[in-house]
Design a protein around this motif. Sequence first.
Motif, PDB file in Angstrom:
ATOM      1  N   SER A 143      52.464  33.232  46.717  1.00  0.00           N
ATOM      2  CA  SER A 143      52.213  34.677  46.743  1.00  0.00           C
ATOM      3  C   SER A 143      52.600  35.242  48.112  1.00  0.00           C
ATOM      4  CB  SER A 143      50.734  34.936  46.478  1.00  0.00           C
ATOM      5  OG  SER A 143      50.435  36.291  46.681  1.00  0.00           O
TER       6      SER A 143
ATOM      7  N   PHE B 200      49.959  36.561  51.552  1.00  0.00           N
ATOM      8  CA  PHE B 200      48.802  35.741  51.153  1.00  0.00           C
ATOM      9  C   PHE B 200      47.707  35.776  52.224  1.00  0.00           C
ATOM     10  CE2 PHE B 200      47.111  31.248  51.424  1.00  0.00           C
ATOM     11  CZ  PHE B 200      46.222  31.370  50.374  1.00  0.00           C
TER      12      PHE B 200
ATOM     13  N   ASP C  62      40.986  36.275  49.611  1.00  0.00           N
ATOM     14  CA  ASP C  62      40.898  35.681  48.270  1.00  0.00           C
ATOM     15  C   ASP C  62      39.564  34.949  48.082  1.00  0.00           C
ATOM     16  OD1 ASP C  62      43.334  36.647  47.463  1.00  0.00           O
ATOM     17  OD2 ASP C  62      44.428  34.765  47.758  1.00  0.00           O
TER      18      ASP C  62
ATOM     19  N   LEU D 216      36.841  37.475  47.516  1.00  0.00           N
ATOM     20  CA  LEU D 216      36.888  38.035  46.159  1.00  0.00           C
ATOM     21  C   LEU D 216      36.371  37.034  45.128  1.00  0.00           C
ATOM     22  CD1 LEU D 216      40.385  39.784  46.363  1.00  0.00           C
ATOM     23  CD2 LEU D 216      38.190  40.945  46.014  1.00  0.00           C
ATOM     24  N   LEU D 217      36.738  35.758  45.306  1.00  0.00           N
ATOM     25  CA  LEU D 217      36.251  34.716  44.385  1.00  0.00           C
ATOM     26  C   LEU D 217      34.742  34.556  44.492  1.00  0.00           C
ATOM     27  CD1 LEU D 217      38.984  31.925  44.742  1.00  0.00           C
ATOM     28  CD2 LEU D 217      38.600  33.402  42.768  1.00  0.00           C
TER      29      LEU D 217
ATOM     30  N   VAL E  77      38.978  38.454  37.684  1.00  0.00           N
ATOM     31  CA  VAL E  77      39.282  38.270  39.115  1.00  0.00           C
ATOM     32  C   VAL E  77      39.748  36.829  39.359  1.00  0.00           C
ATOM     33  CG1 VAL E  77      38.334  38.298  41.471  1.00  0.00           C
ATOM     34  CG2 VAL E  77      37.658  40.071  39.829  1.00  0.00           C
TER      35      VAL E  77
ATOM     36  N   GLU F  67      43.274  36.502  38.033  1.00  0.00           N
ATOM     37  CA  GLU F  67      44.198  37.263  38.888  1.00  0.00           C
ATOM     38  C   GLU F  67      44.545  36.489  40.158  1.00  0.00           C
ATOM     39  OE1 GLU F  67      46.701  39.888  40.470  1.00  0.00           O
ATOM     40  OE2 GLU F  67      45.912  40.025  38.420  1.00  0.00           O
ATOM     41  N   ILE F  68      43.560  35.822  40.735  1.00  0.00           N
ATOM     42  CA  ILE F  68      43.807  35.092  41.994  1.00  0.00           C
ATOM     43  C   ILE F  68      44.377  33.698  41.729  1.00  0.00           C
ATOM     44  CG2 ILE F  68      42.710  34.086  44.045  1.00  0.00           C
ATOM     45  CD1 ILE F  68      40.788  36.501  44.010  1.00  0.00           C
TER      46      ILE F  68
ATOM     47  N   GLN G 132      47.931  33.311  40.280  1.00  0.00           N
ATOM     48  CA  GLN G 132      49.006  33.992  41.005  1.00  0.00           C
ATOM     49  C   GLN G 132      49.198  33.448  42.424  1.00  0.00           C
ATOM     50  OE1 GLN G 132      50.880  36.136  39.131  1.00  0.00           O
ATOM     51  NE2 GLN G 132      49.451  35.449  37.551  1.00  0.00           N
ATOM     52  N   ARG G 133      48.617  32.290  42.709  1.00  0.00           N
ATOM     53  CA  ARG G 133      48.804  31.611  43.994  1.00  0.00           C
ATOM     54  C   ARG G 133      49.331  30.205  43.694  1.00  0.00           C
ATOM     55  NH1 ARG G 133      47.435  36.132  44.303  1.00  0.00           N
ATOM     56  NH2 ARG G 133      45.751  37.094  45.523  1.00  0.00           N
TER      57      ARG G 133
ATOM     58  N   ARG H 186      46.129  27.765  46.844  1.00  0.00           N
ATOM     59  CA  ARG H 186      44.797  27.603  46.226  1.00  0.00           C
ATOM     60  C   ARG H 186      43.934  26.636  47.034  1.00  0.00           C
ATOM     61  NH1 ARG H 186      48.002  27.801  41.221  1.00  0.00           N
ATOM     62  NH2 ARG H 186      47.986  25.533  41.058  1.00  0.00           N
TER      63      ARG H 186
ATOM     64  N   ILE I  53      42.603  28.475  49.927  1.00  0.00           N
ATOM     65  CA  ILE I  53      41.507  29.358  49.487  1.00  0.00           C
ATOM     66  C   ILE I  53      40.215  28.543  49.381  1.00  0.00           C
ATOM     67  CG2 ILE I  53      40.610  30.757  47.574  1.00  0.00           C
ATOM     68  CD1 ILE I  53      43.591  31.446  46.913  1.00  0.00           C
TER      69      ILE I  53
END
Length: 318
Positions: free
Chosen positions: A8, A11, A16, A19-20, A33, A36-37, A40-41, A46, A49
């Motif tokens: 992404s 980034f 992220d 949001l998670l 959510v 979406e995350i 798309q990574r 990931r 994250i």
Amino acid sequence: TQGTILPSPNFNPIMDAQLLGGALQGISCEKDVLIEILTQRCNSQRLMIAEAYRDMYGRDLITDLKENLSHHFKEVMVGLMYPPASYDAHELWHALKGVDTEEKCLIDILASRSNMEIFQMKEAYLMQYNTDLQQDIDSEISGHFRDTLMNLAQGTRMEGYADPSTAAQDAMILWEACQQKTSEHKNMLQMILCNRSHQQLWMVFQEFQNISGQDIVDAINECYDGYFQELLVAIVLCIRDKPSYFAYRLYNAIHDFGFHNKTVIRILIARSETDLMNIRQRYKERYGKSLFHDIKHFASGHYESALLAICAGDTEDY
């Protein structure tokens, strides 16, 4: 790479993770959510994250996903969080140690991975389960099917080497193995298919056609049966065209087994950053309908949304 999931741009792992955290720790889990995350990574993003999440909340992201999600949607979201080698190891372990041995999972993984992928997968397997992959295959599987899996799990296929002068010789051995079917012939058959380079085997298959007037896959299907036969065919198909093999496996999983969720999830996740774009293309060419269309037809809810996000799709696929 011909994957559907790419790194992404712009980034920000901390944002992220935040949001998670909000999505997982609210009153009701905000699944959109997560989709979406995490879809798309790319995998390395990931993992970053997950690290930011641990720093921020003092909790493990995989554990939180497992606690907040259920059924197949959970399998997809959790599966995305493993590095590729760890995911392969995880799938192999469950295939070997689950209530029923999942032979088709063993075939899909071991017939299609490179020497390097097999080496990394064995290391991950040892680290995650404190046991040796080859020992587990040896204790859980039997016969020539086991011997062939063990050979593949060594990860010792020759690379980049081709010798036209021995191709006809190998083809003759394969042809005899399809005629005689003795234990010794079966060993020779699997030794050639598991250890010769891809370039060499392309020539061997051509020579086999010249000698026998028959395609090697047809000959194997006629002469052998069971998982041994399925594994040999998978090796040949993966050498010829890996995306076509996985398109065929996805089509079977979607149509022949009333949507075999585990197979669909495993292939989509494992191929998402390597050749899923090619697999989609082969699927549409071969079966007329797009992979996107067939998933949409058989899956539902957030599970469907997650699979479609990994699959991605062109406008005409909707």
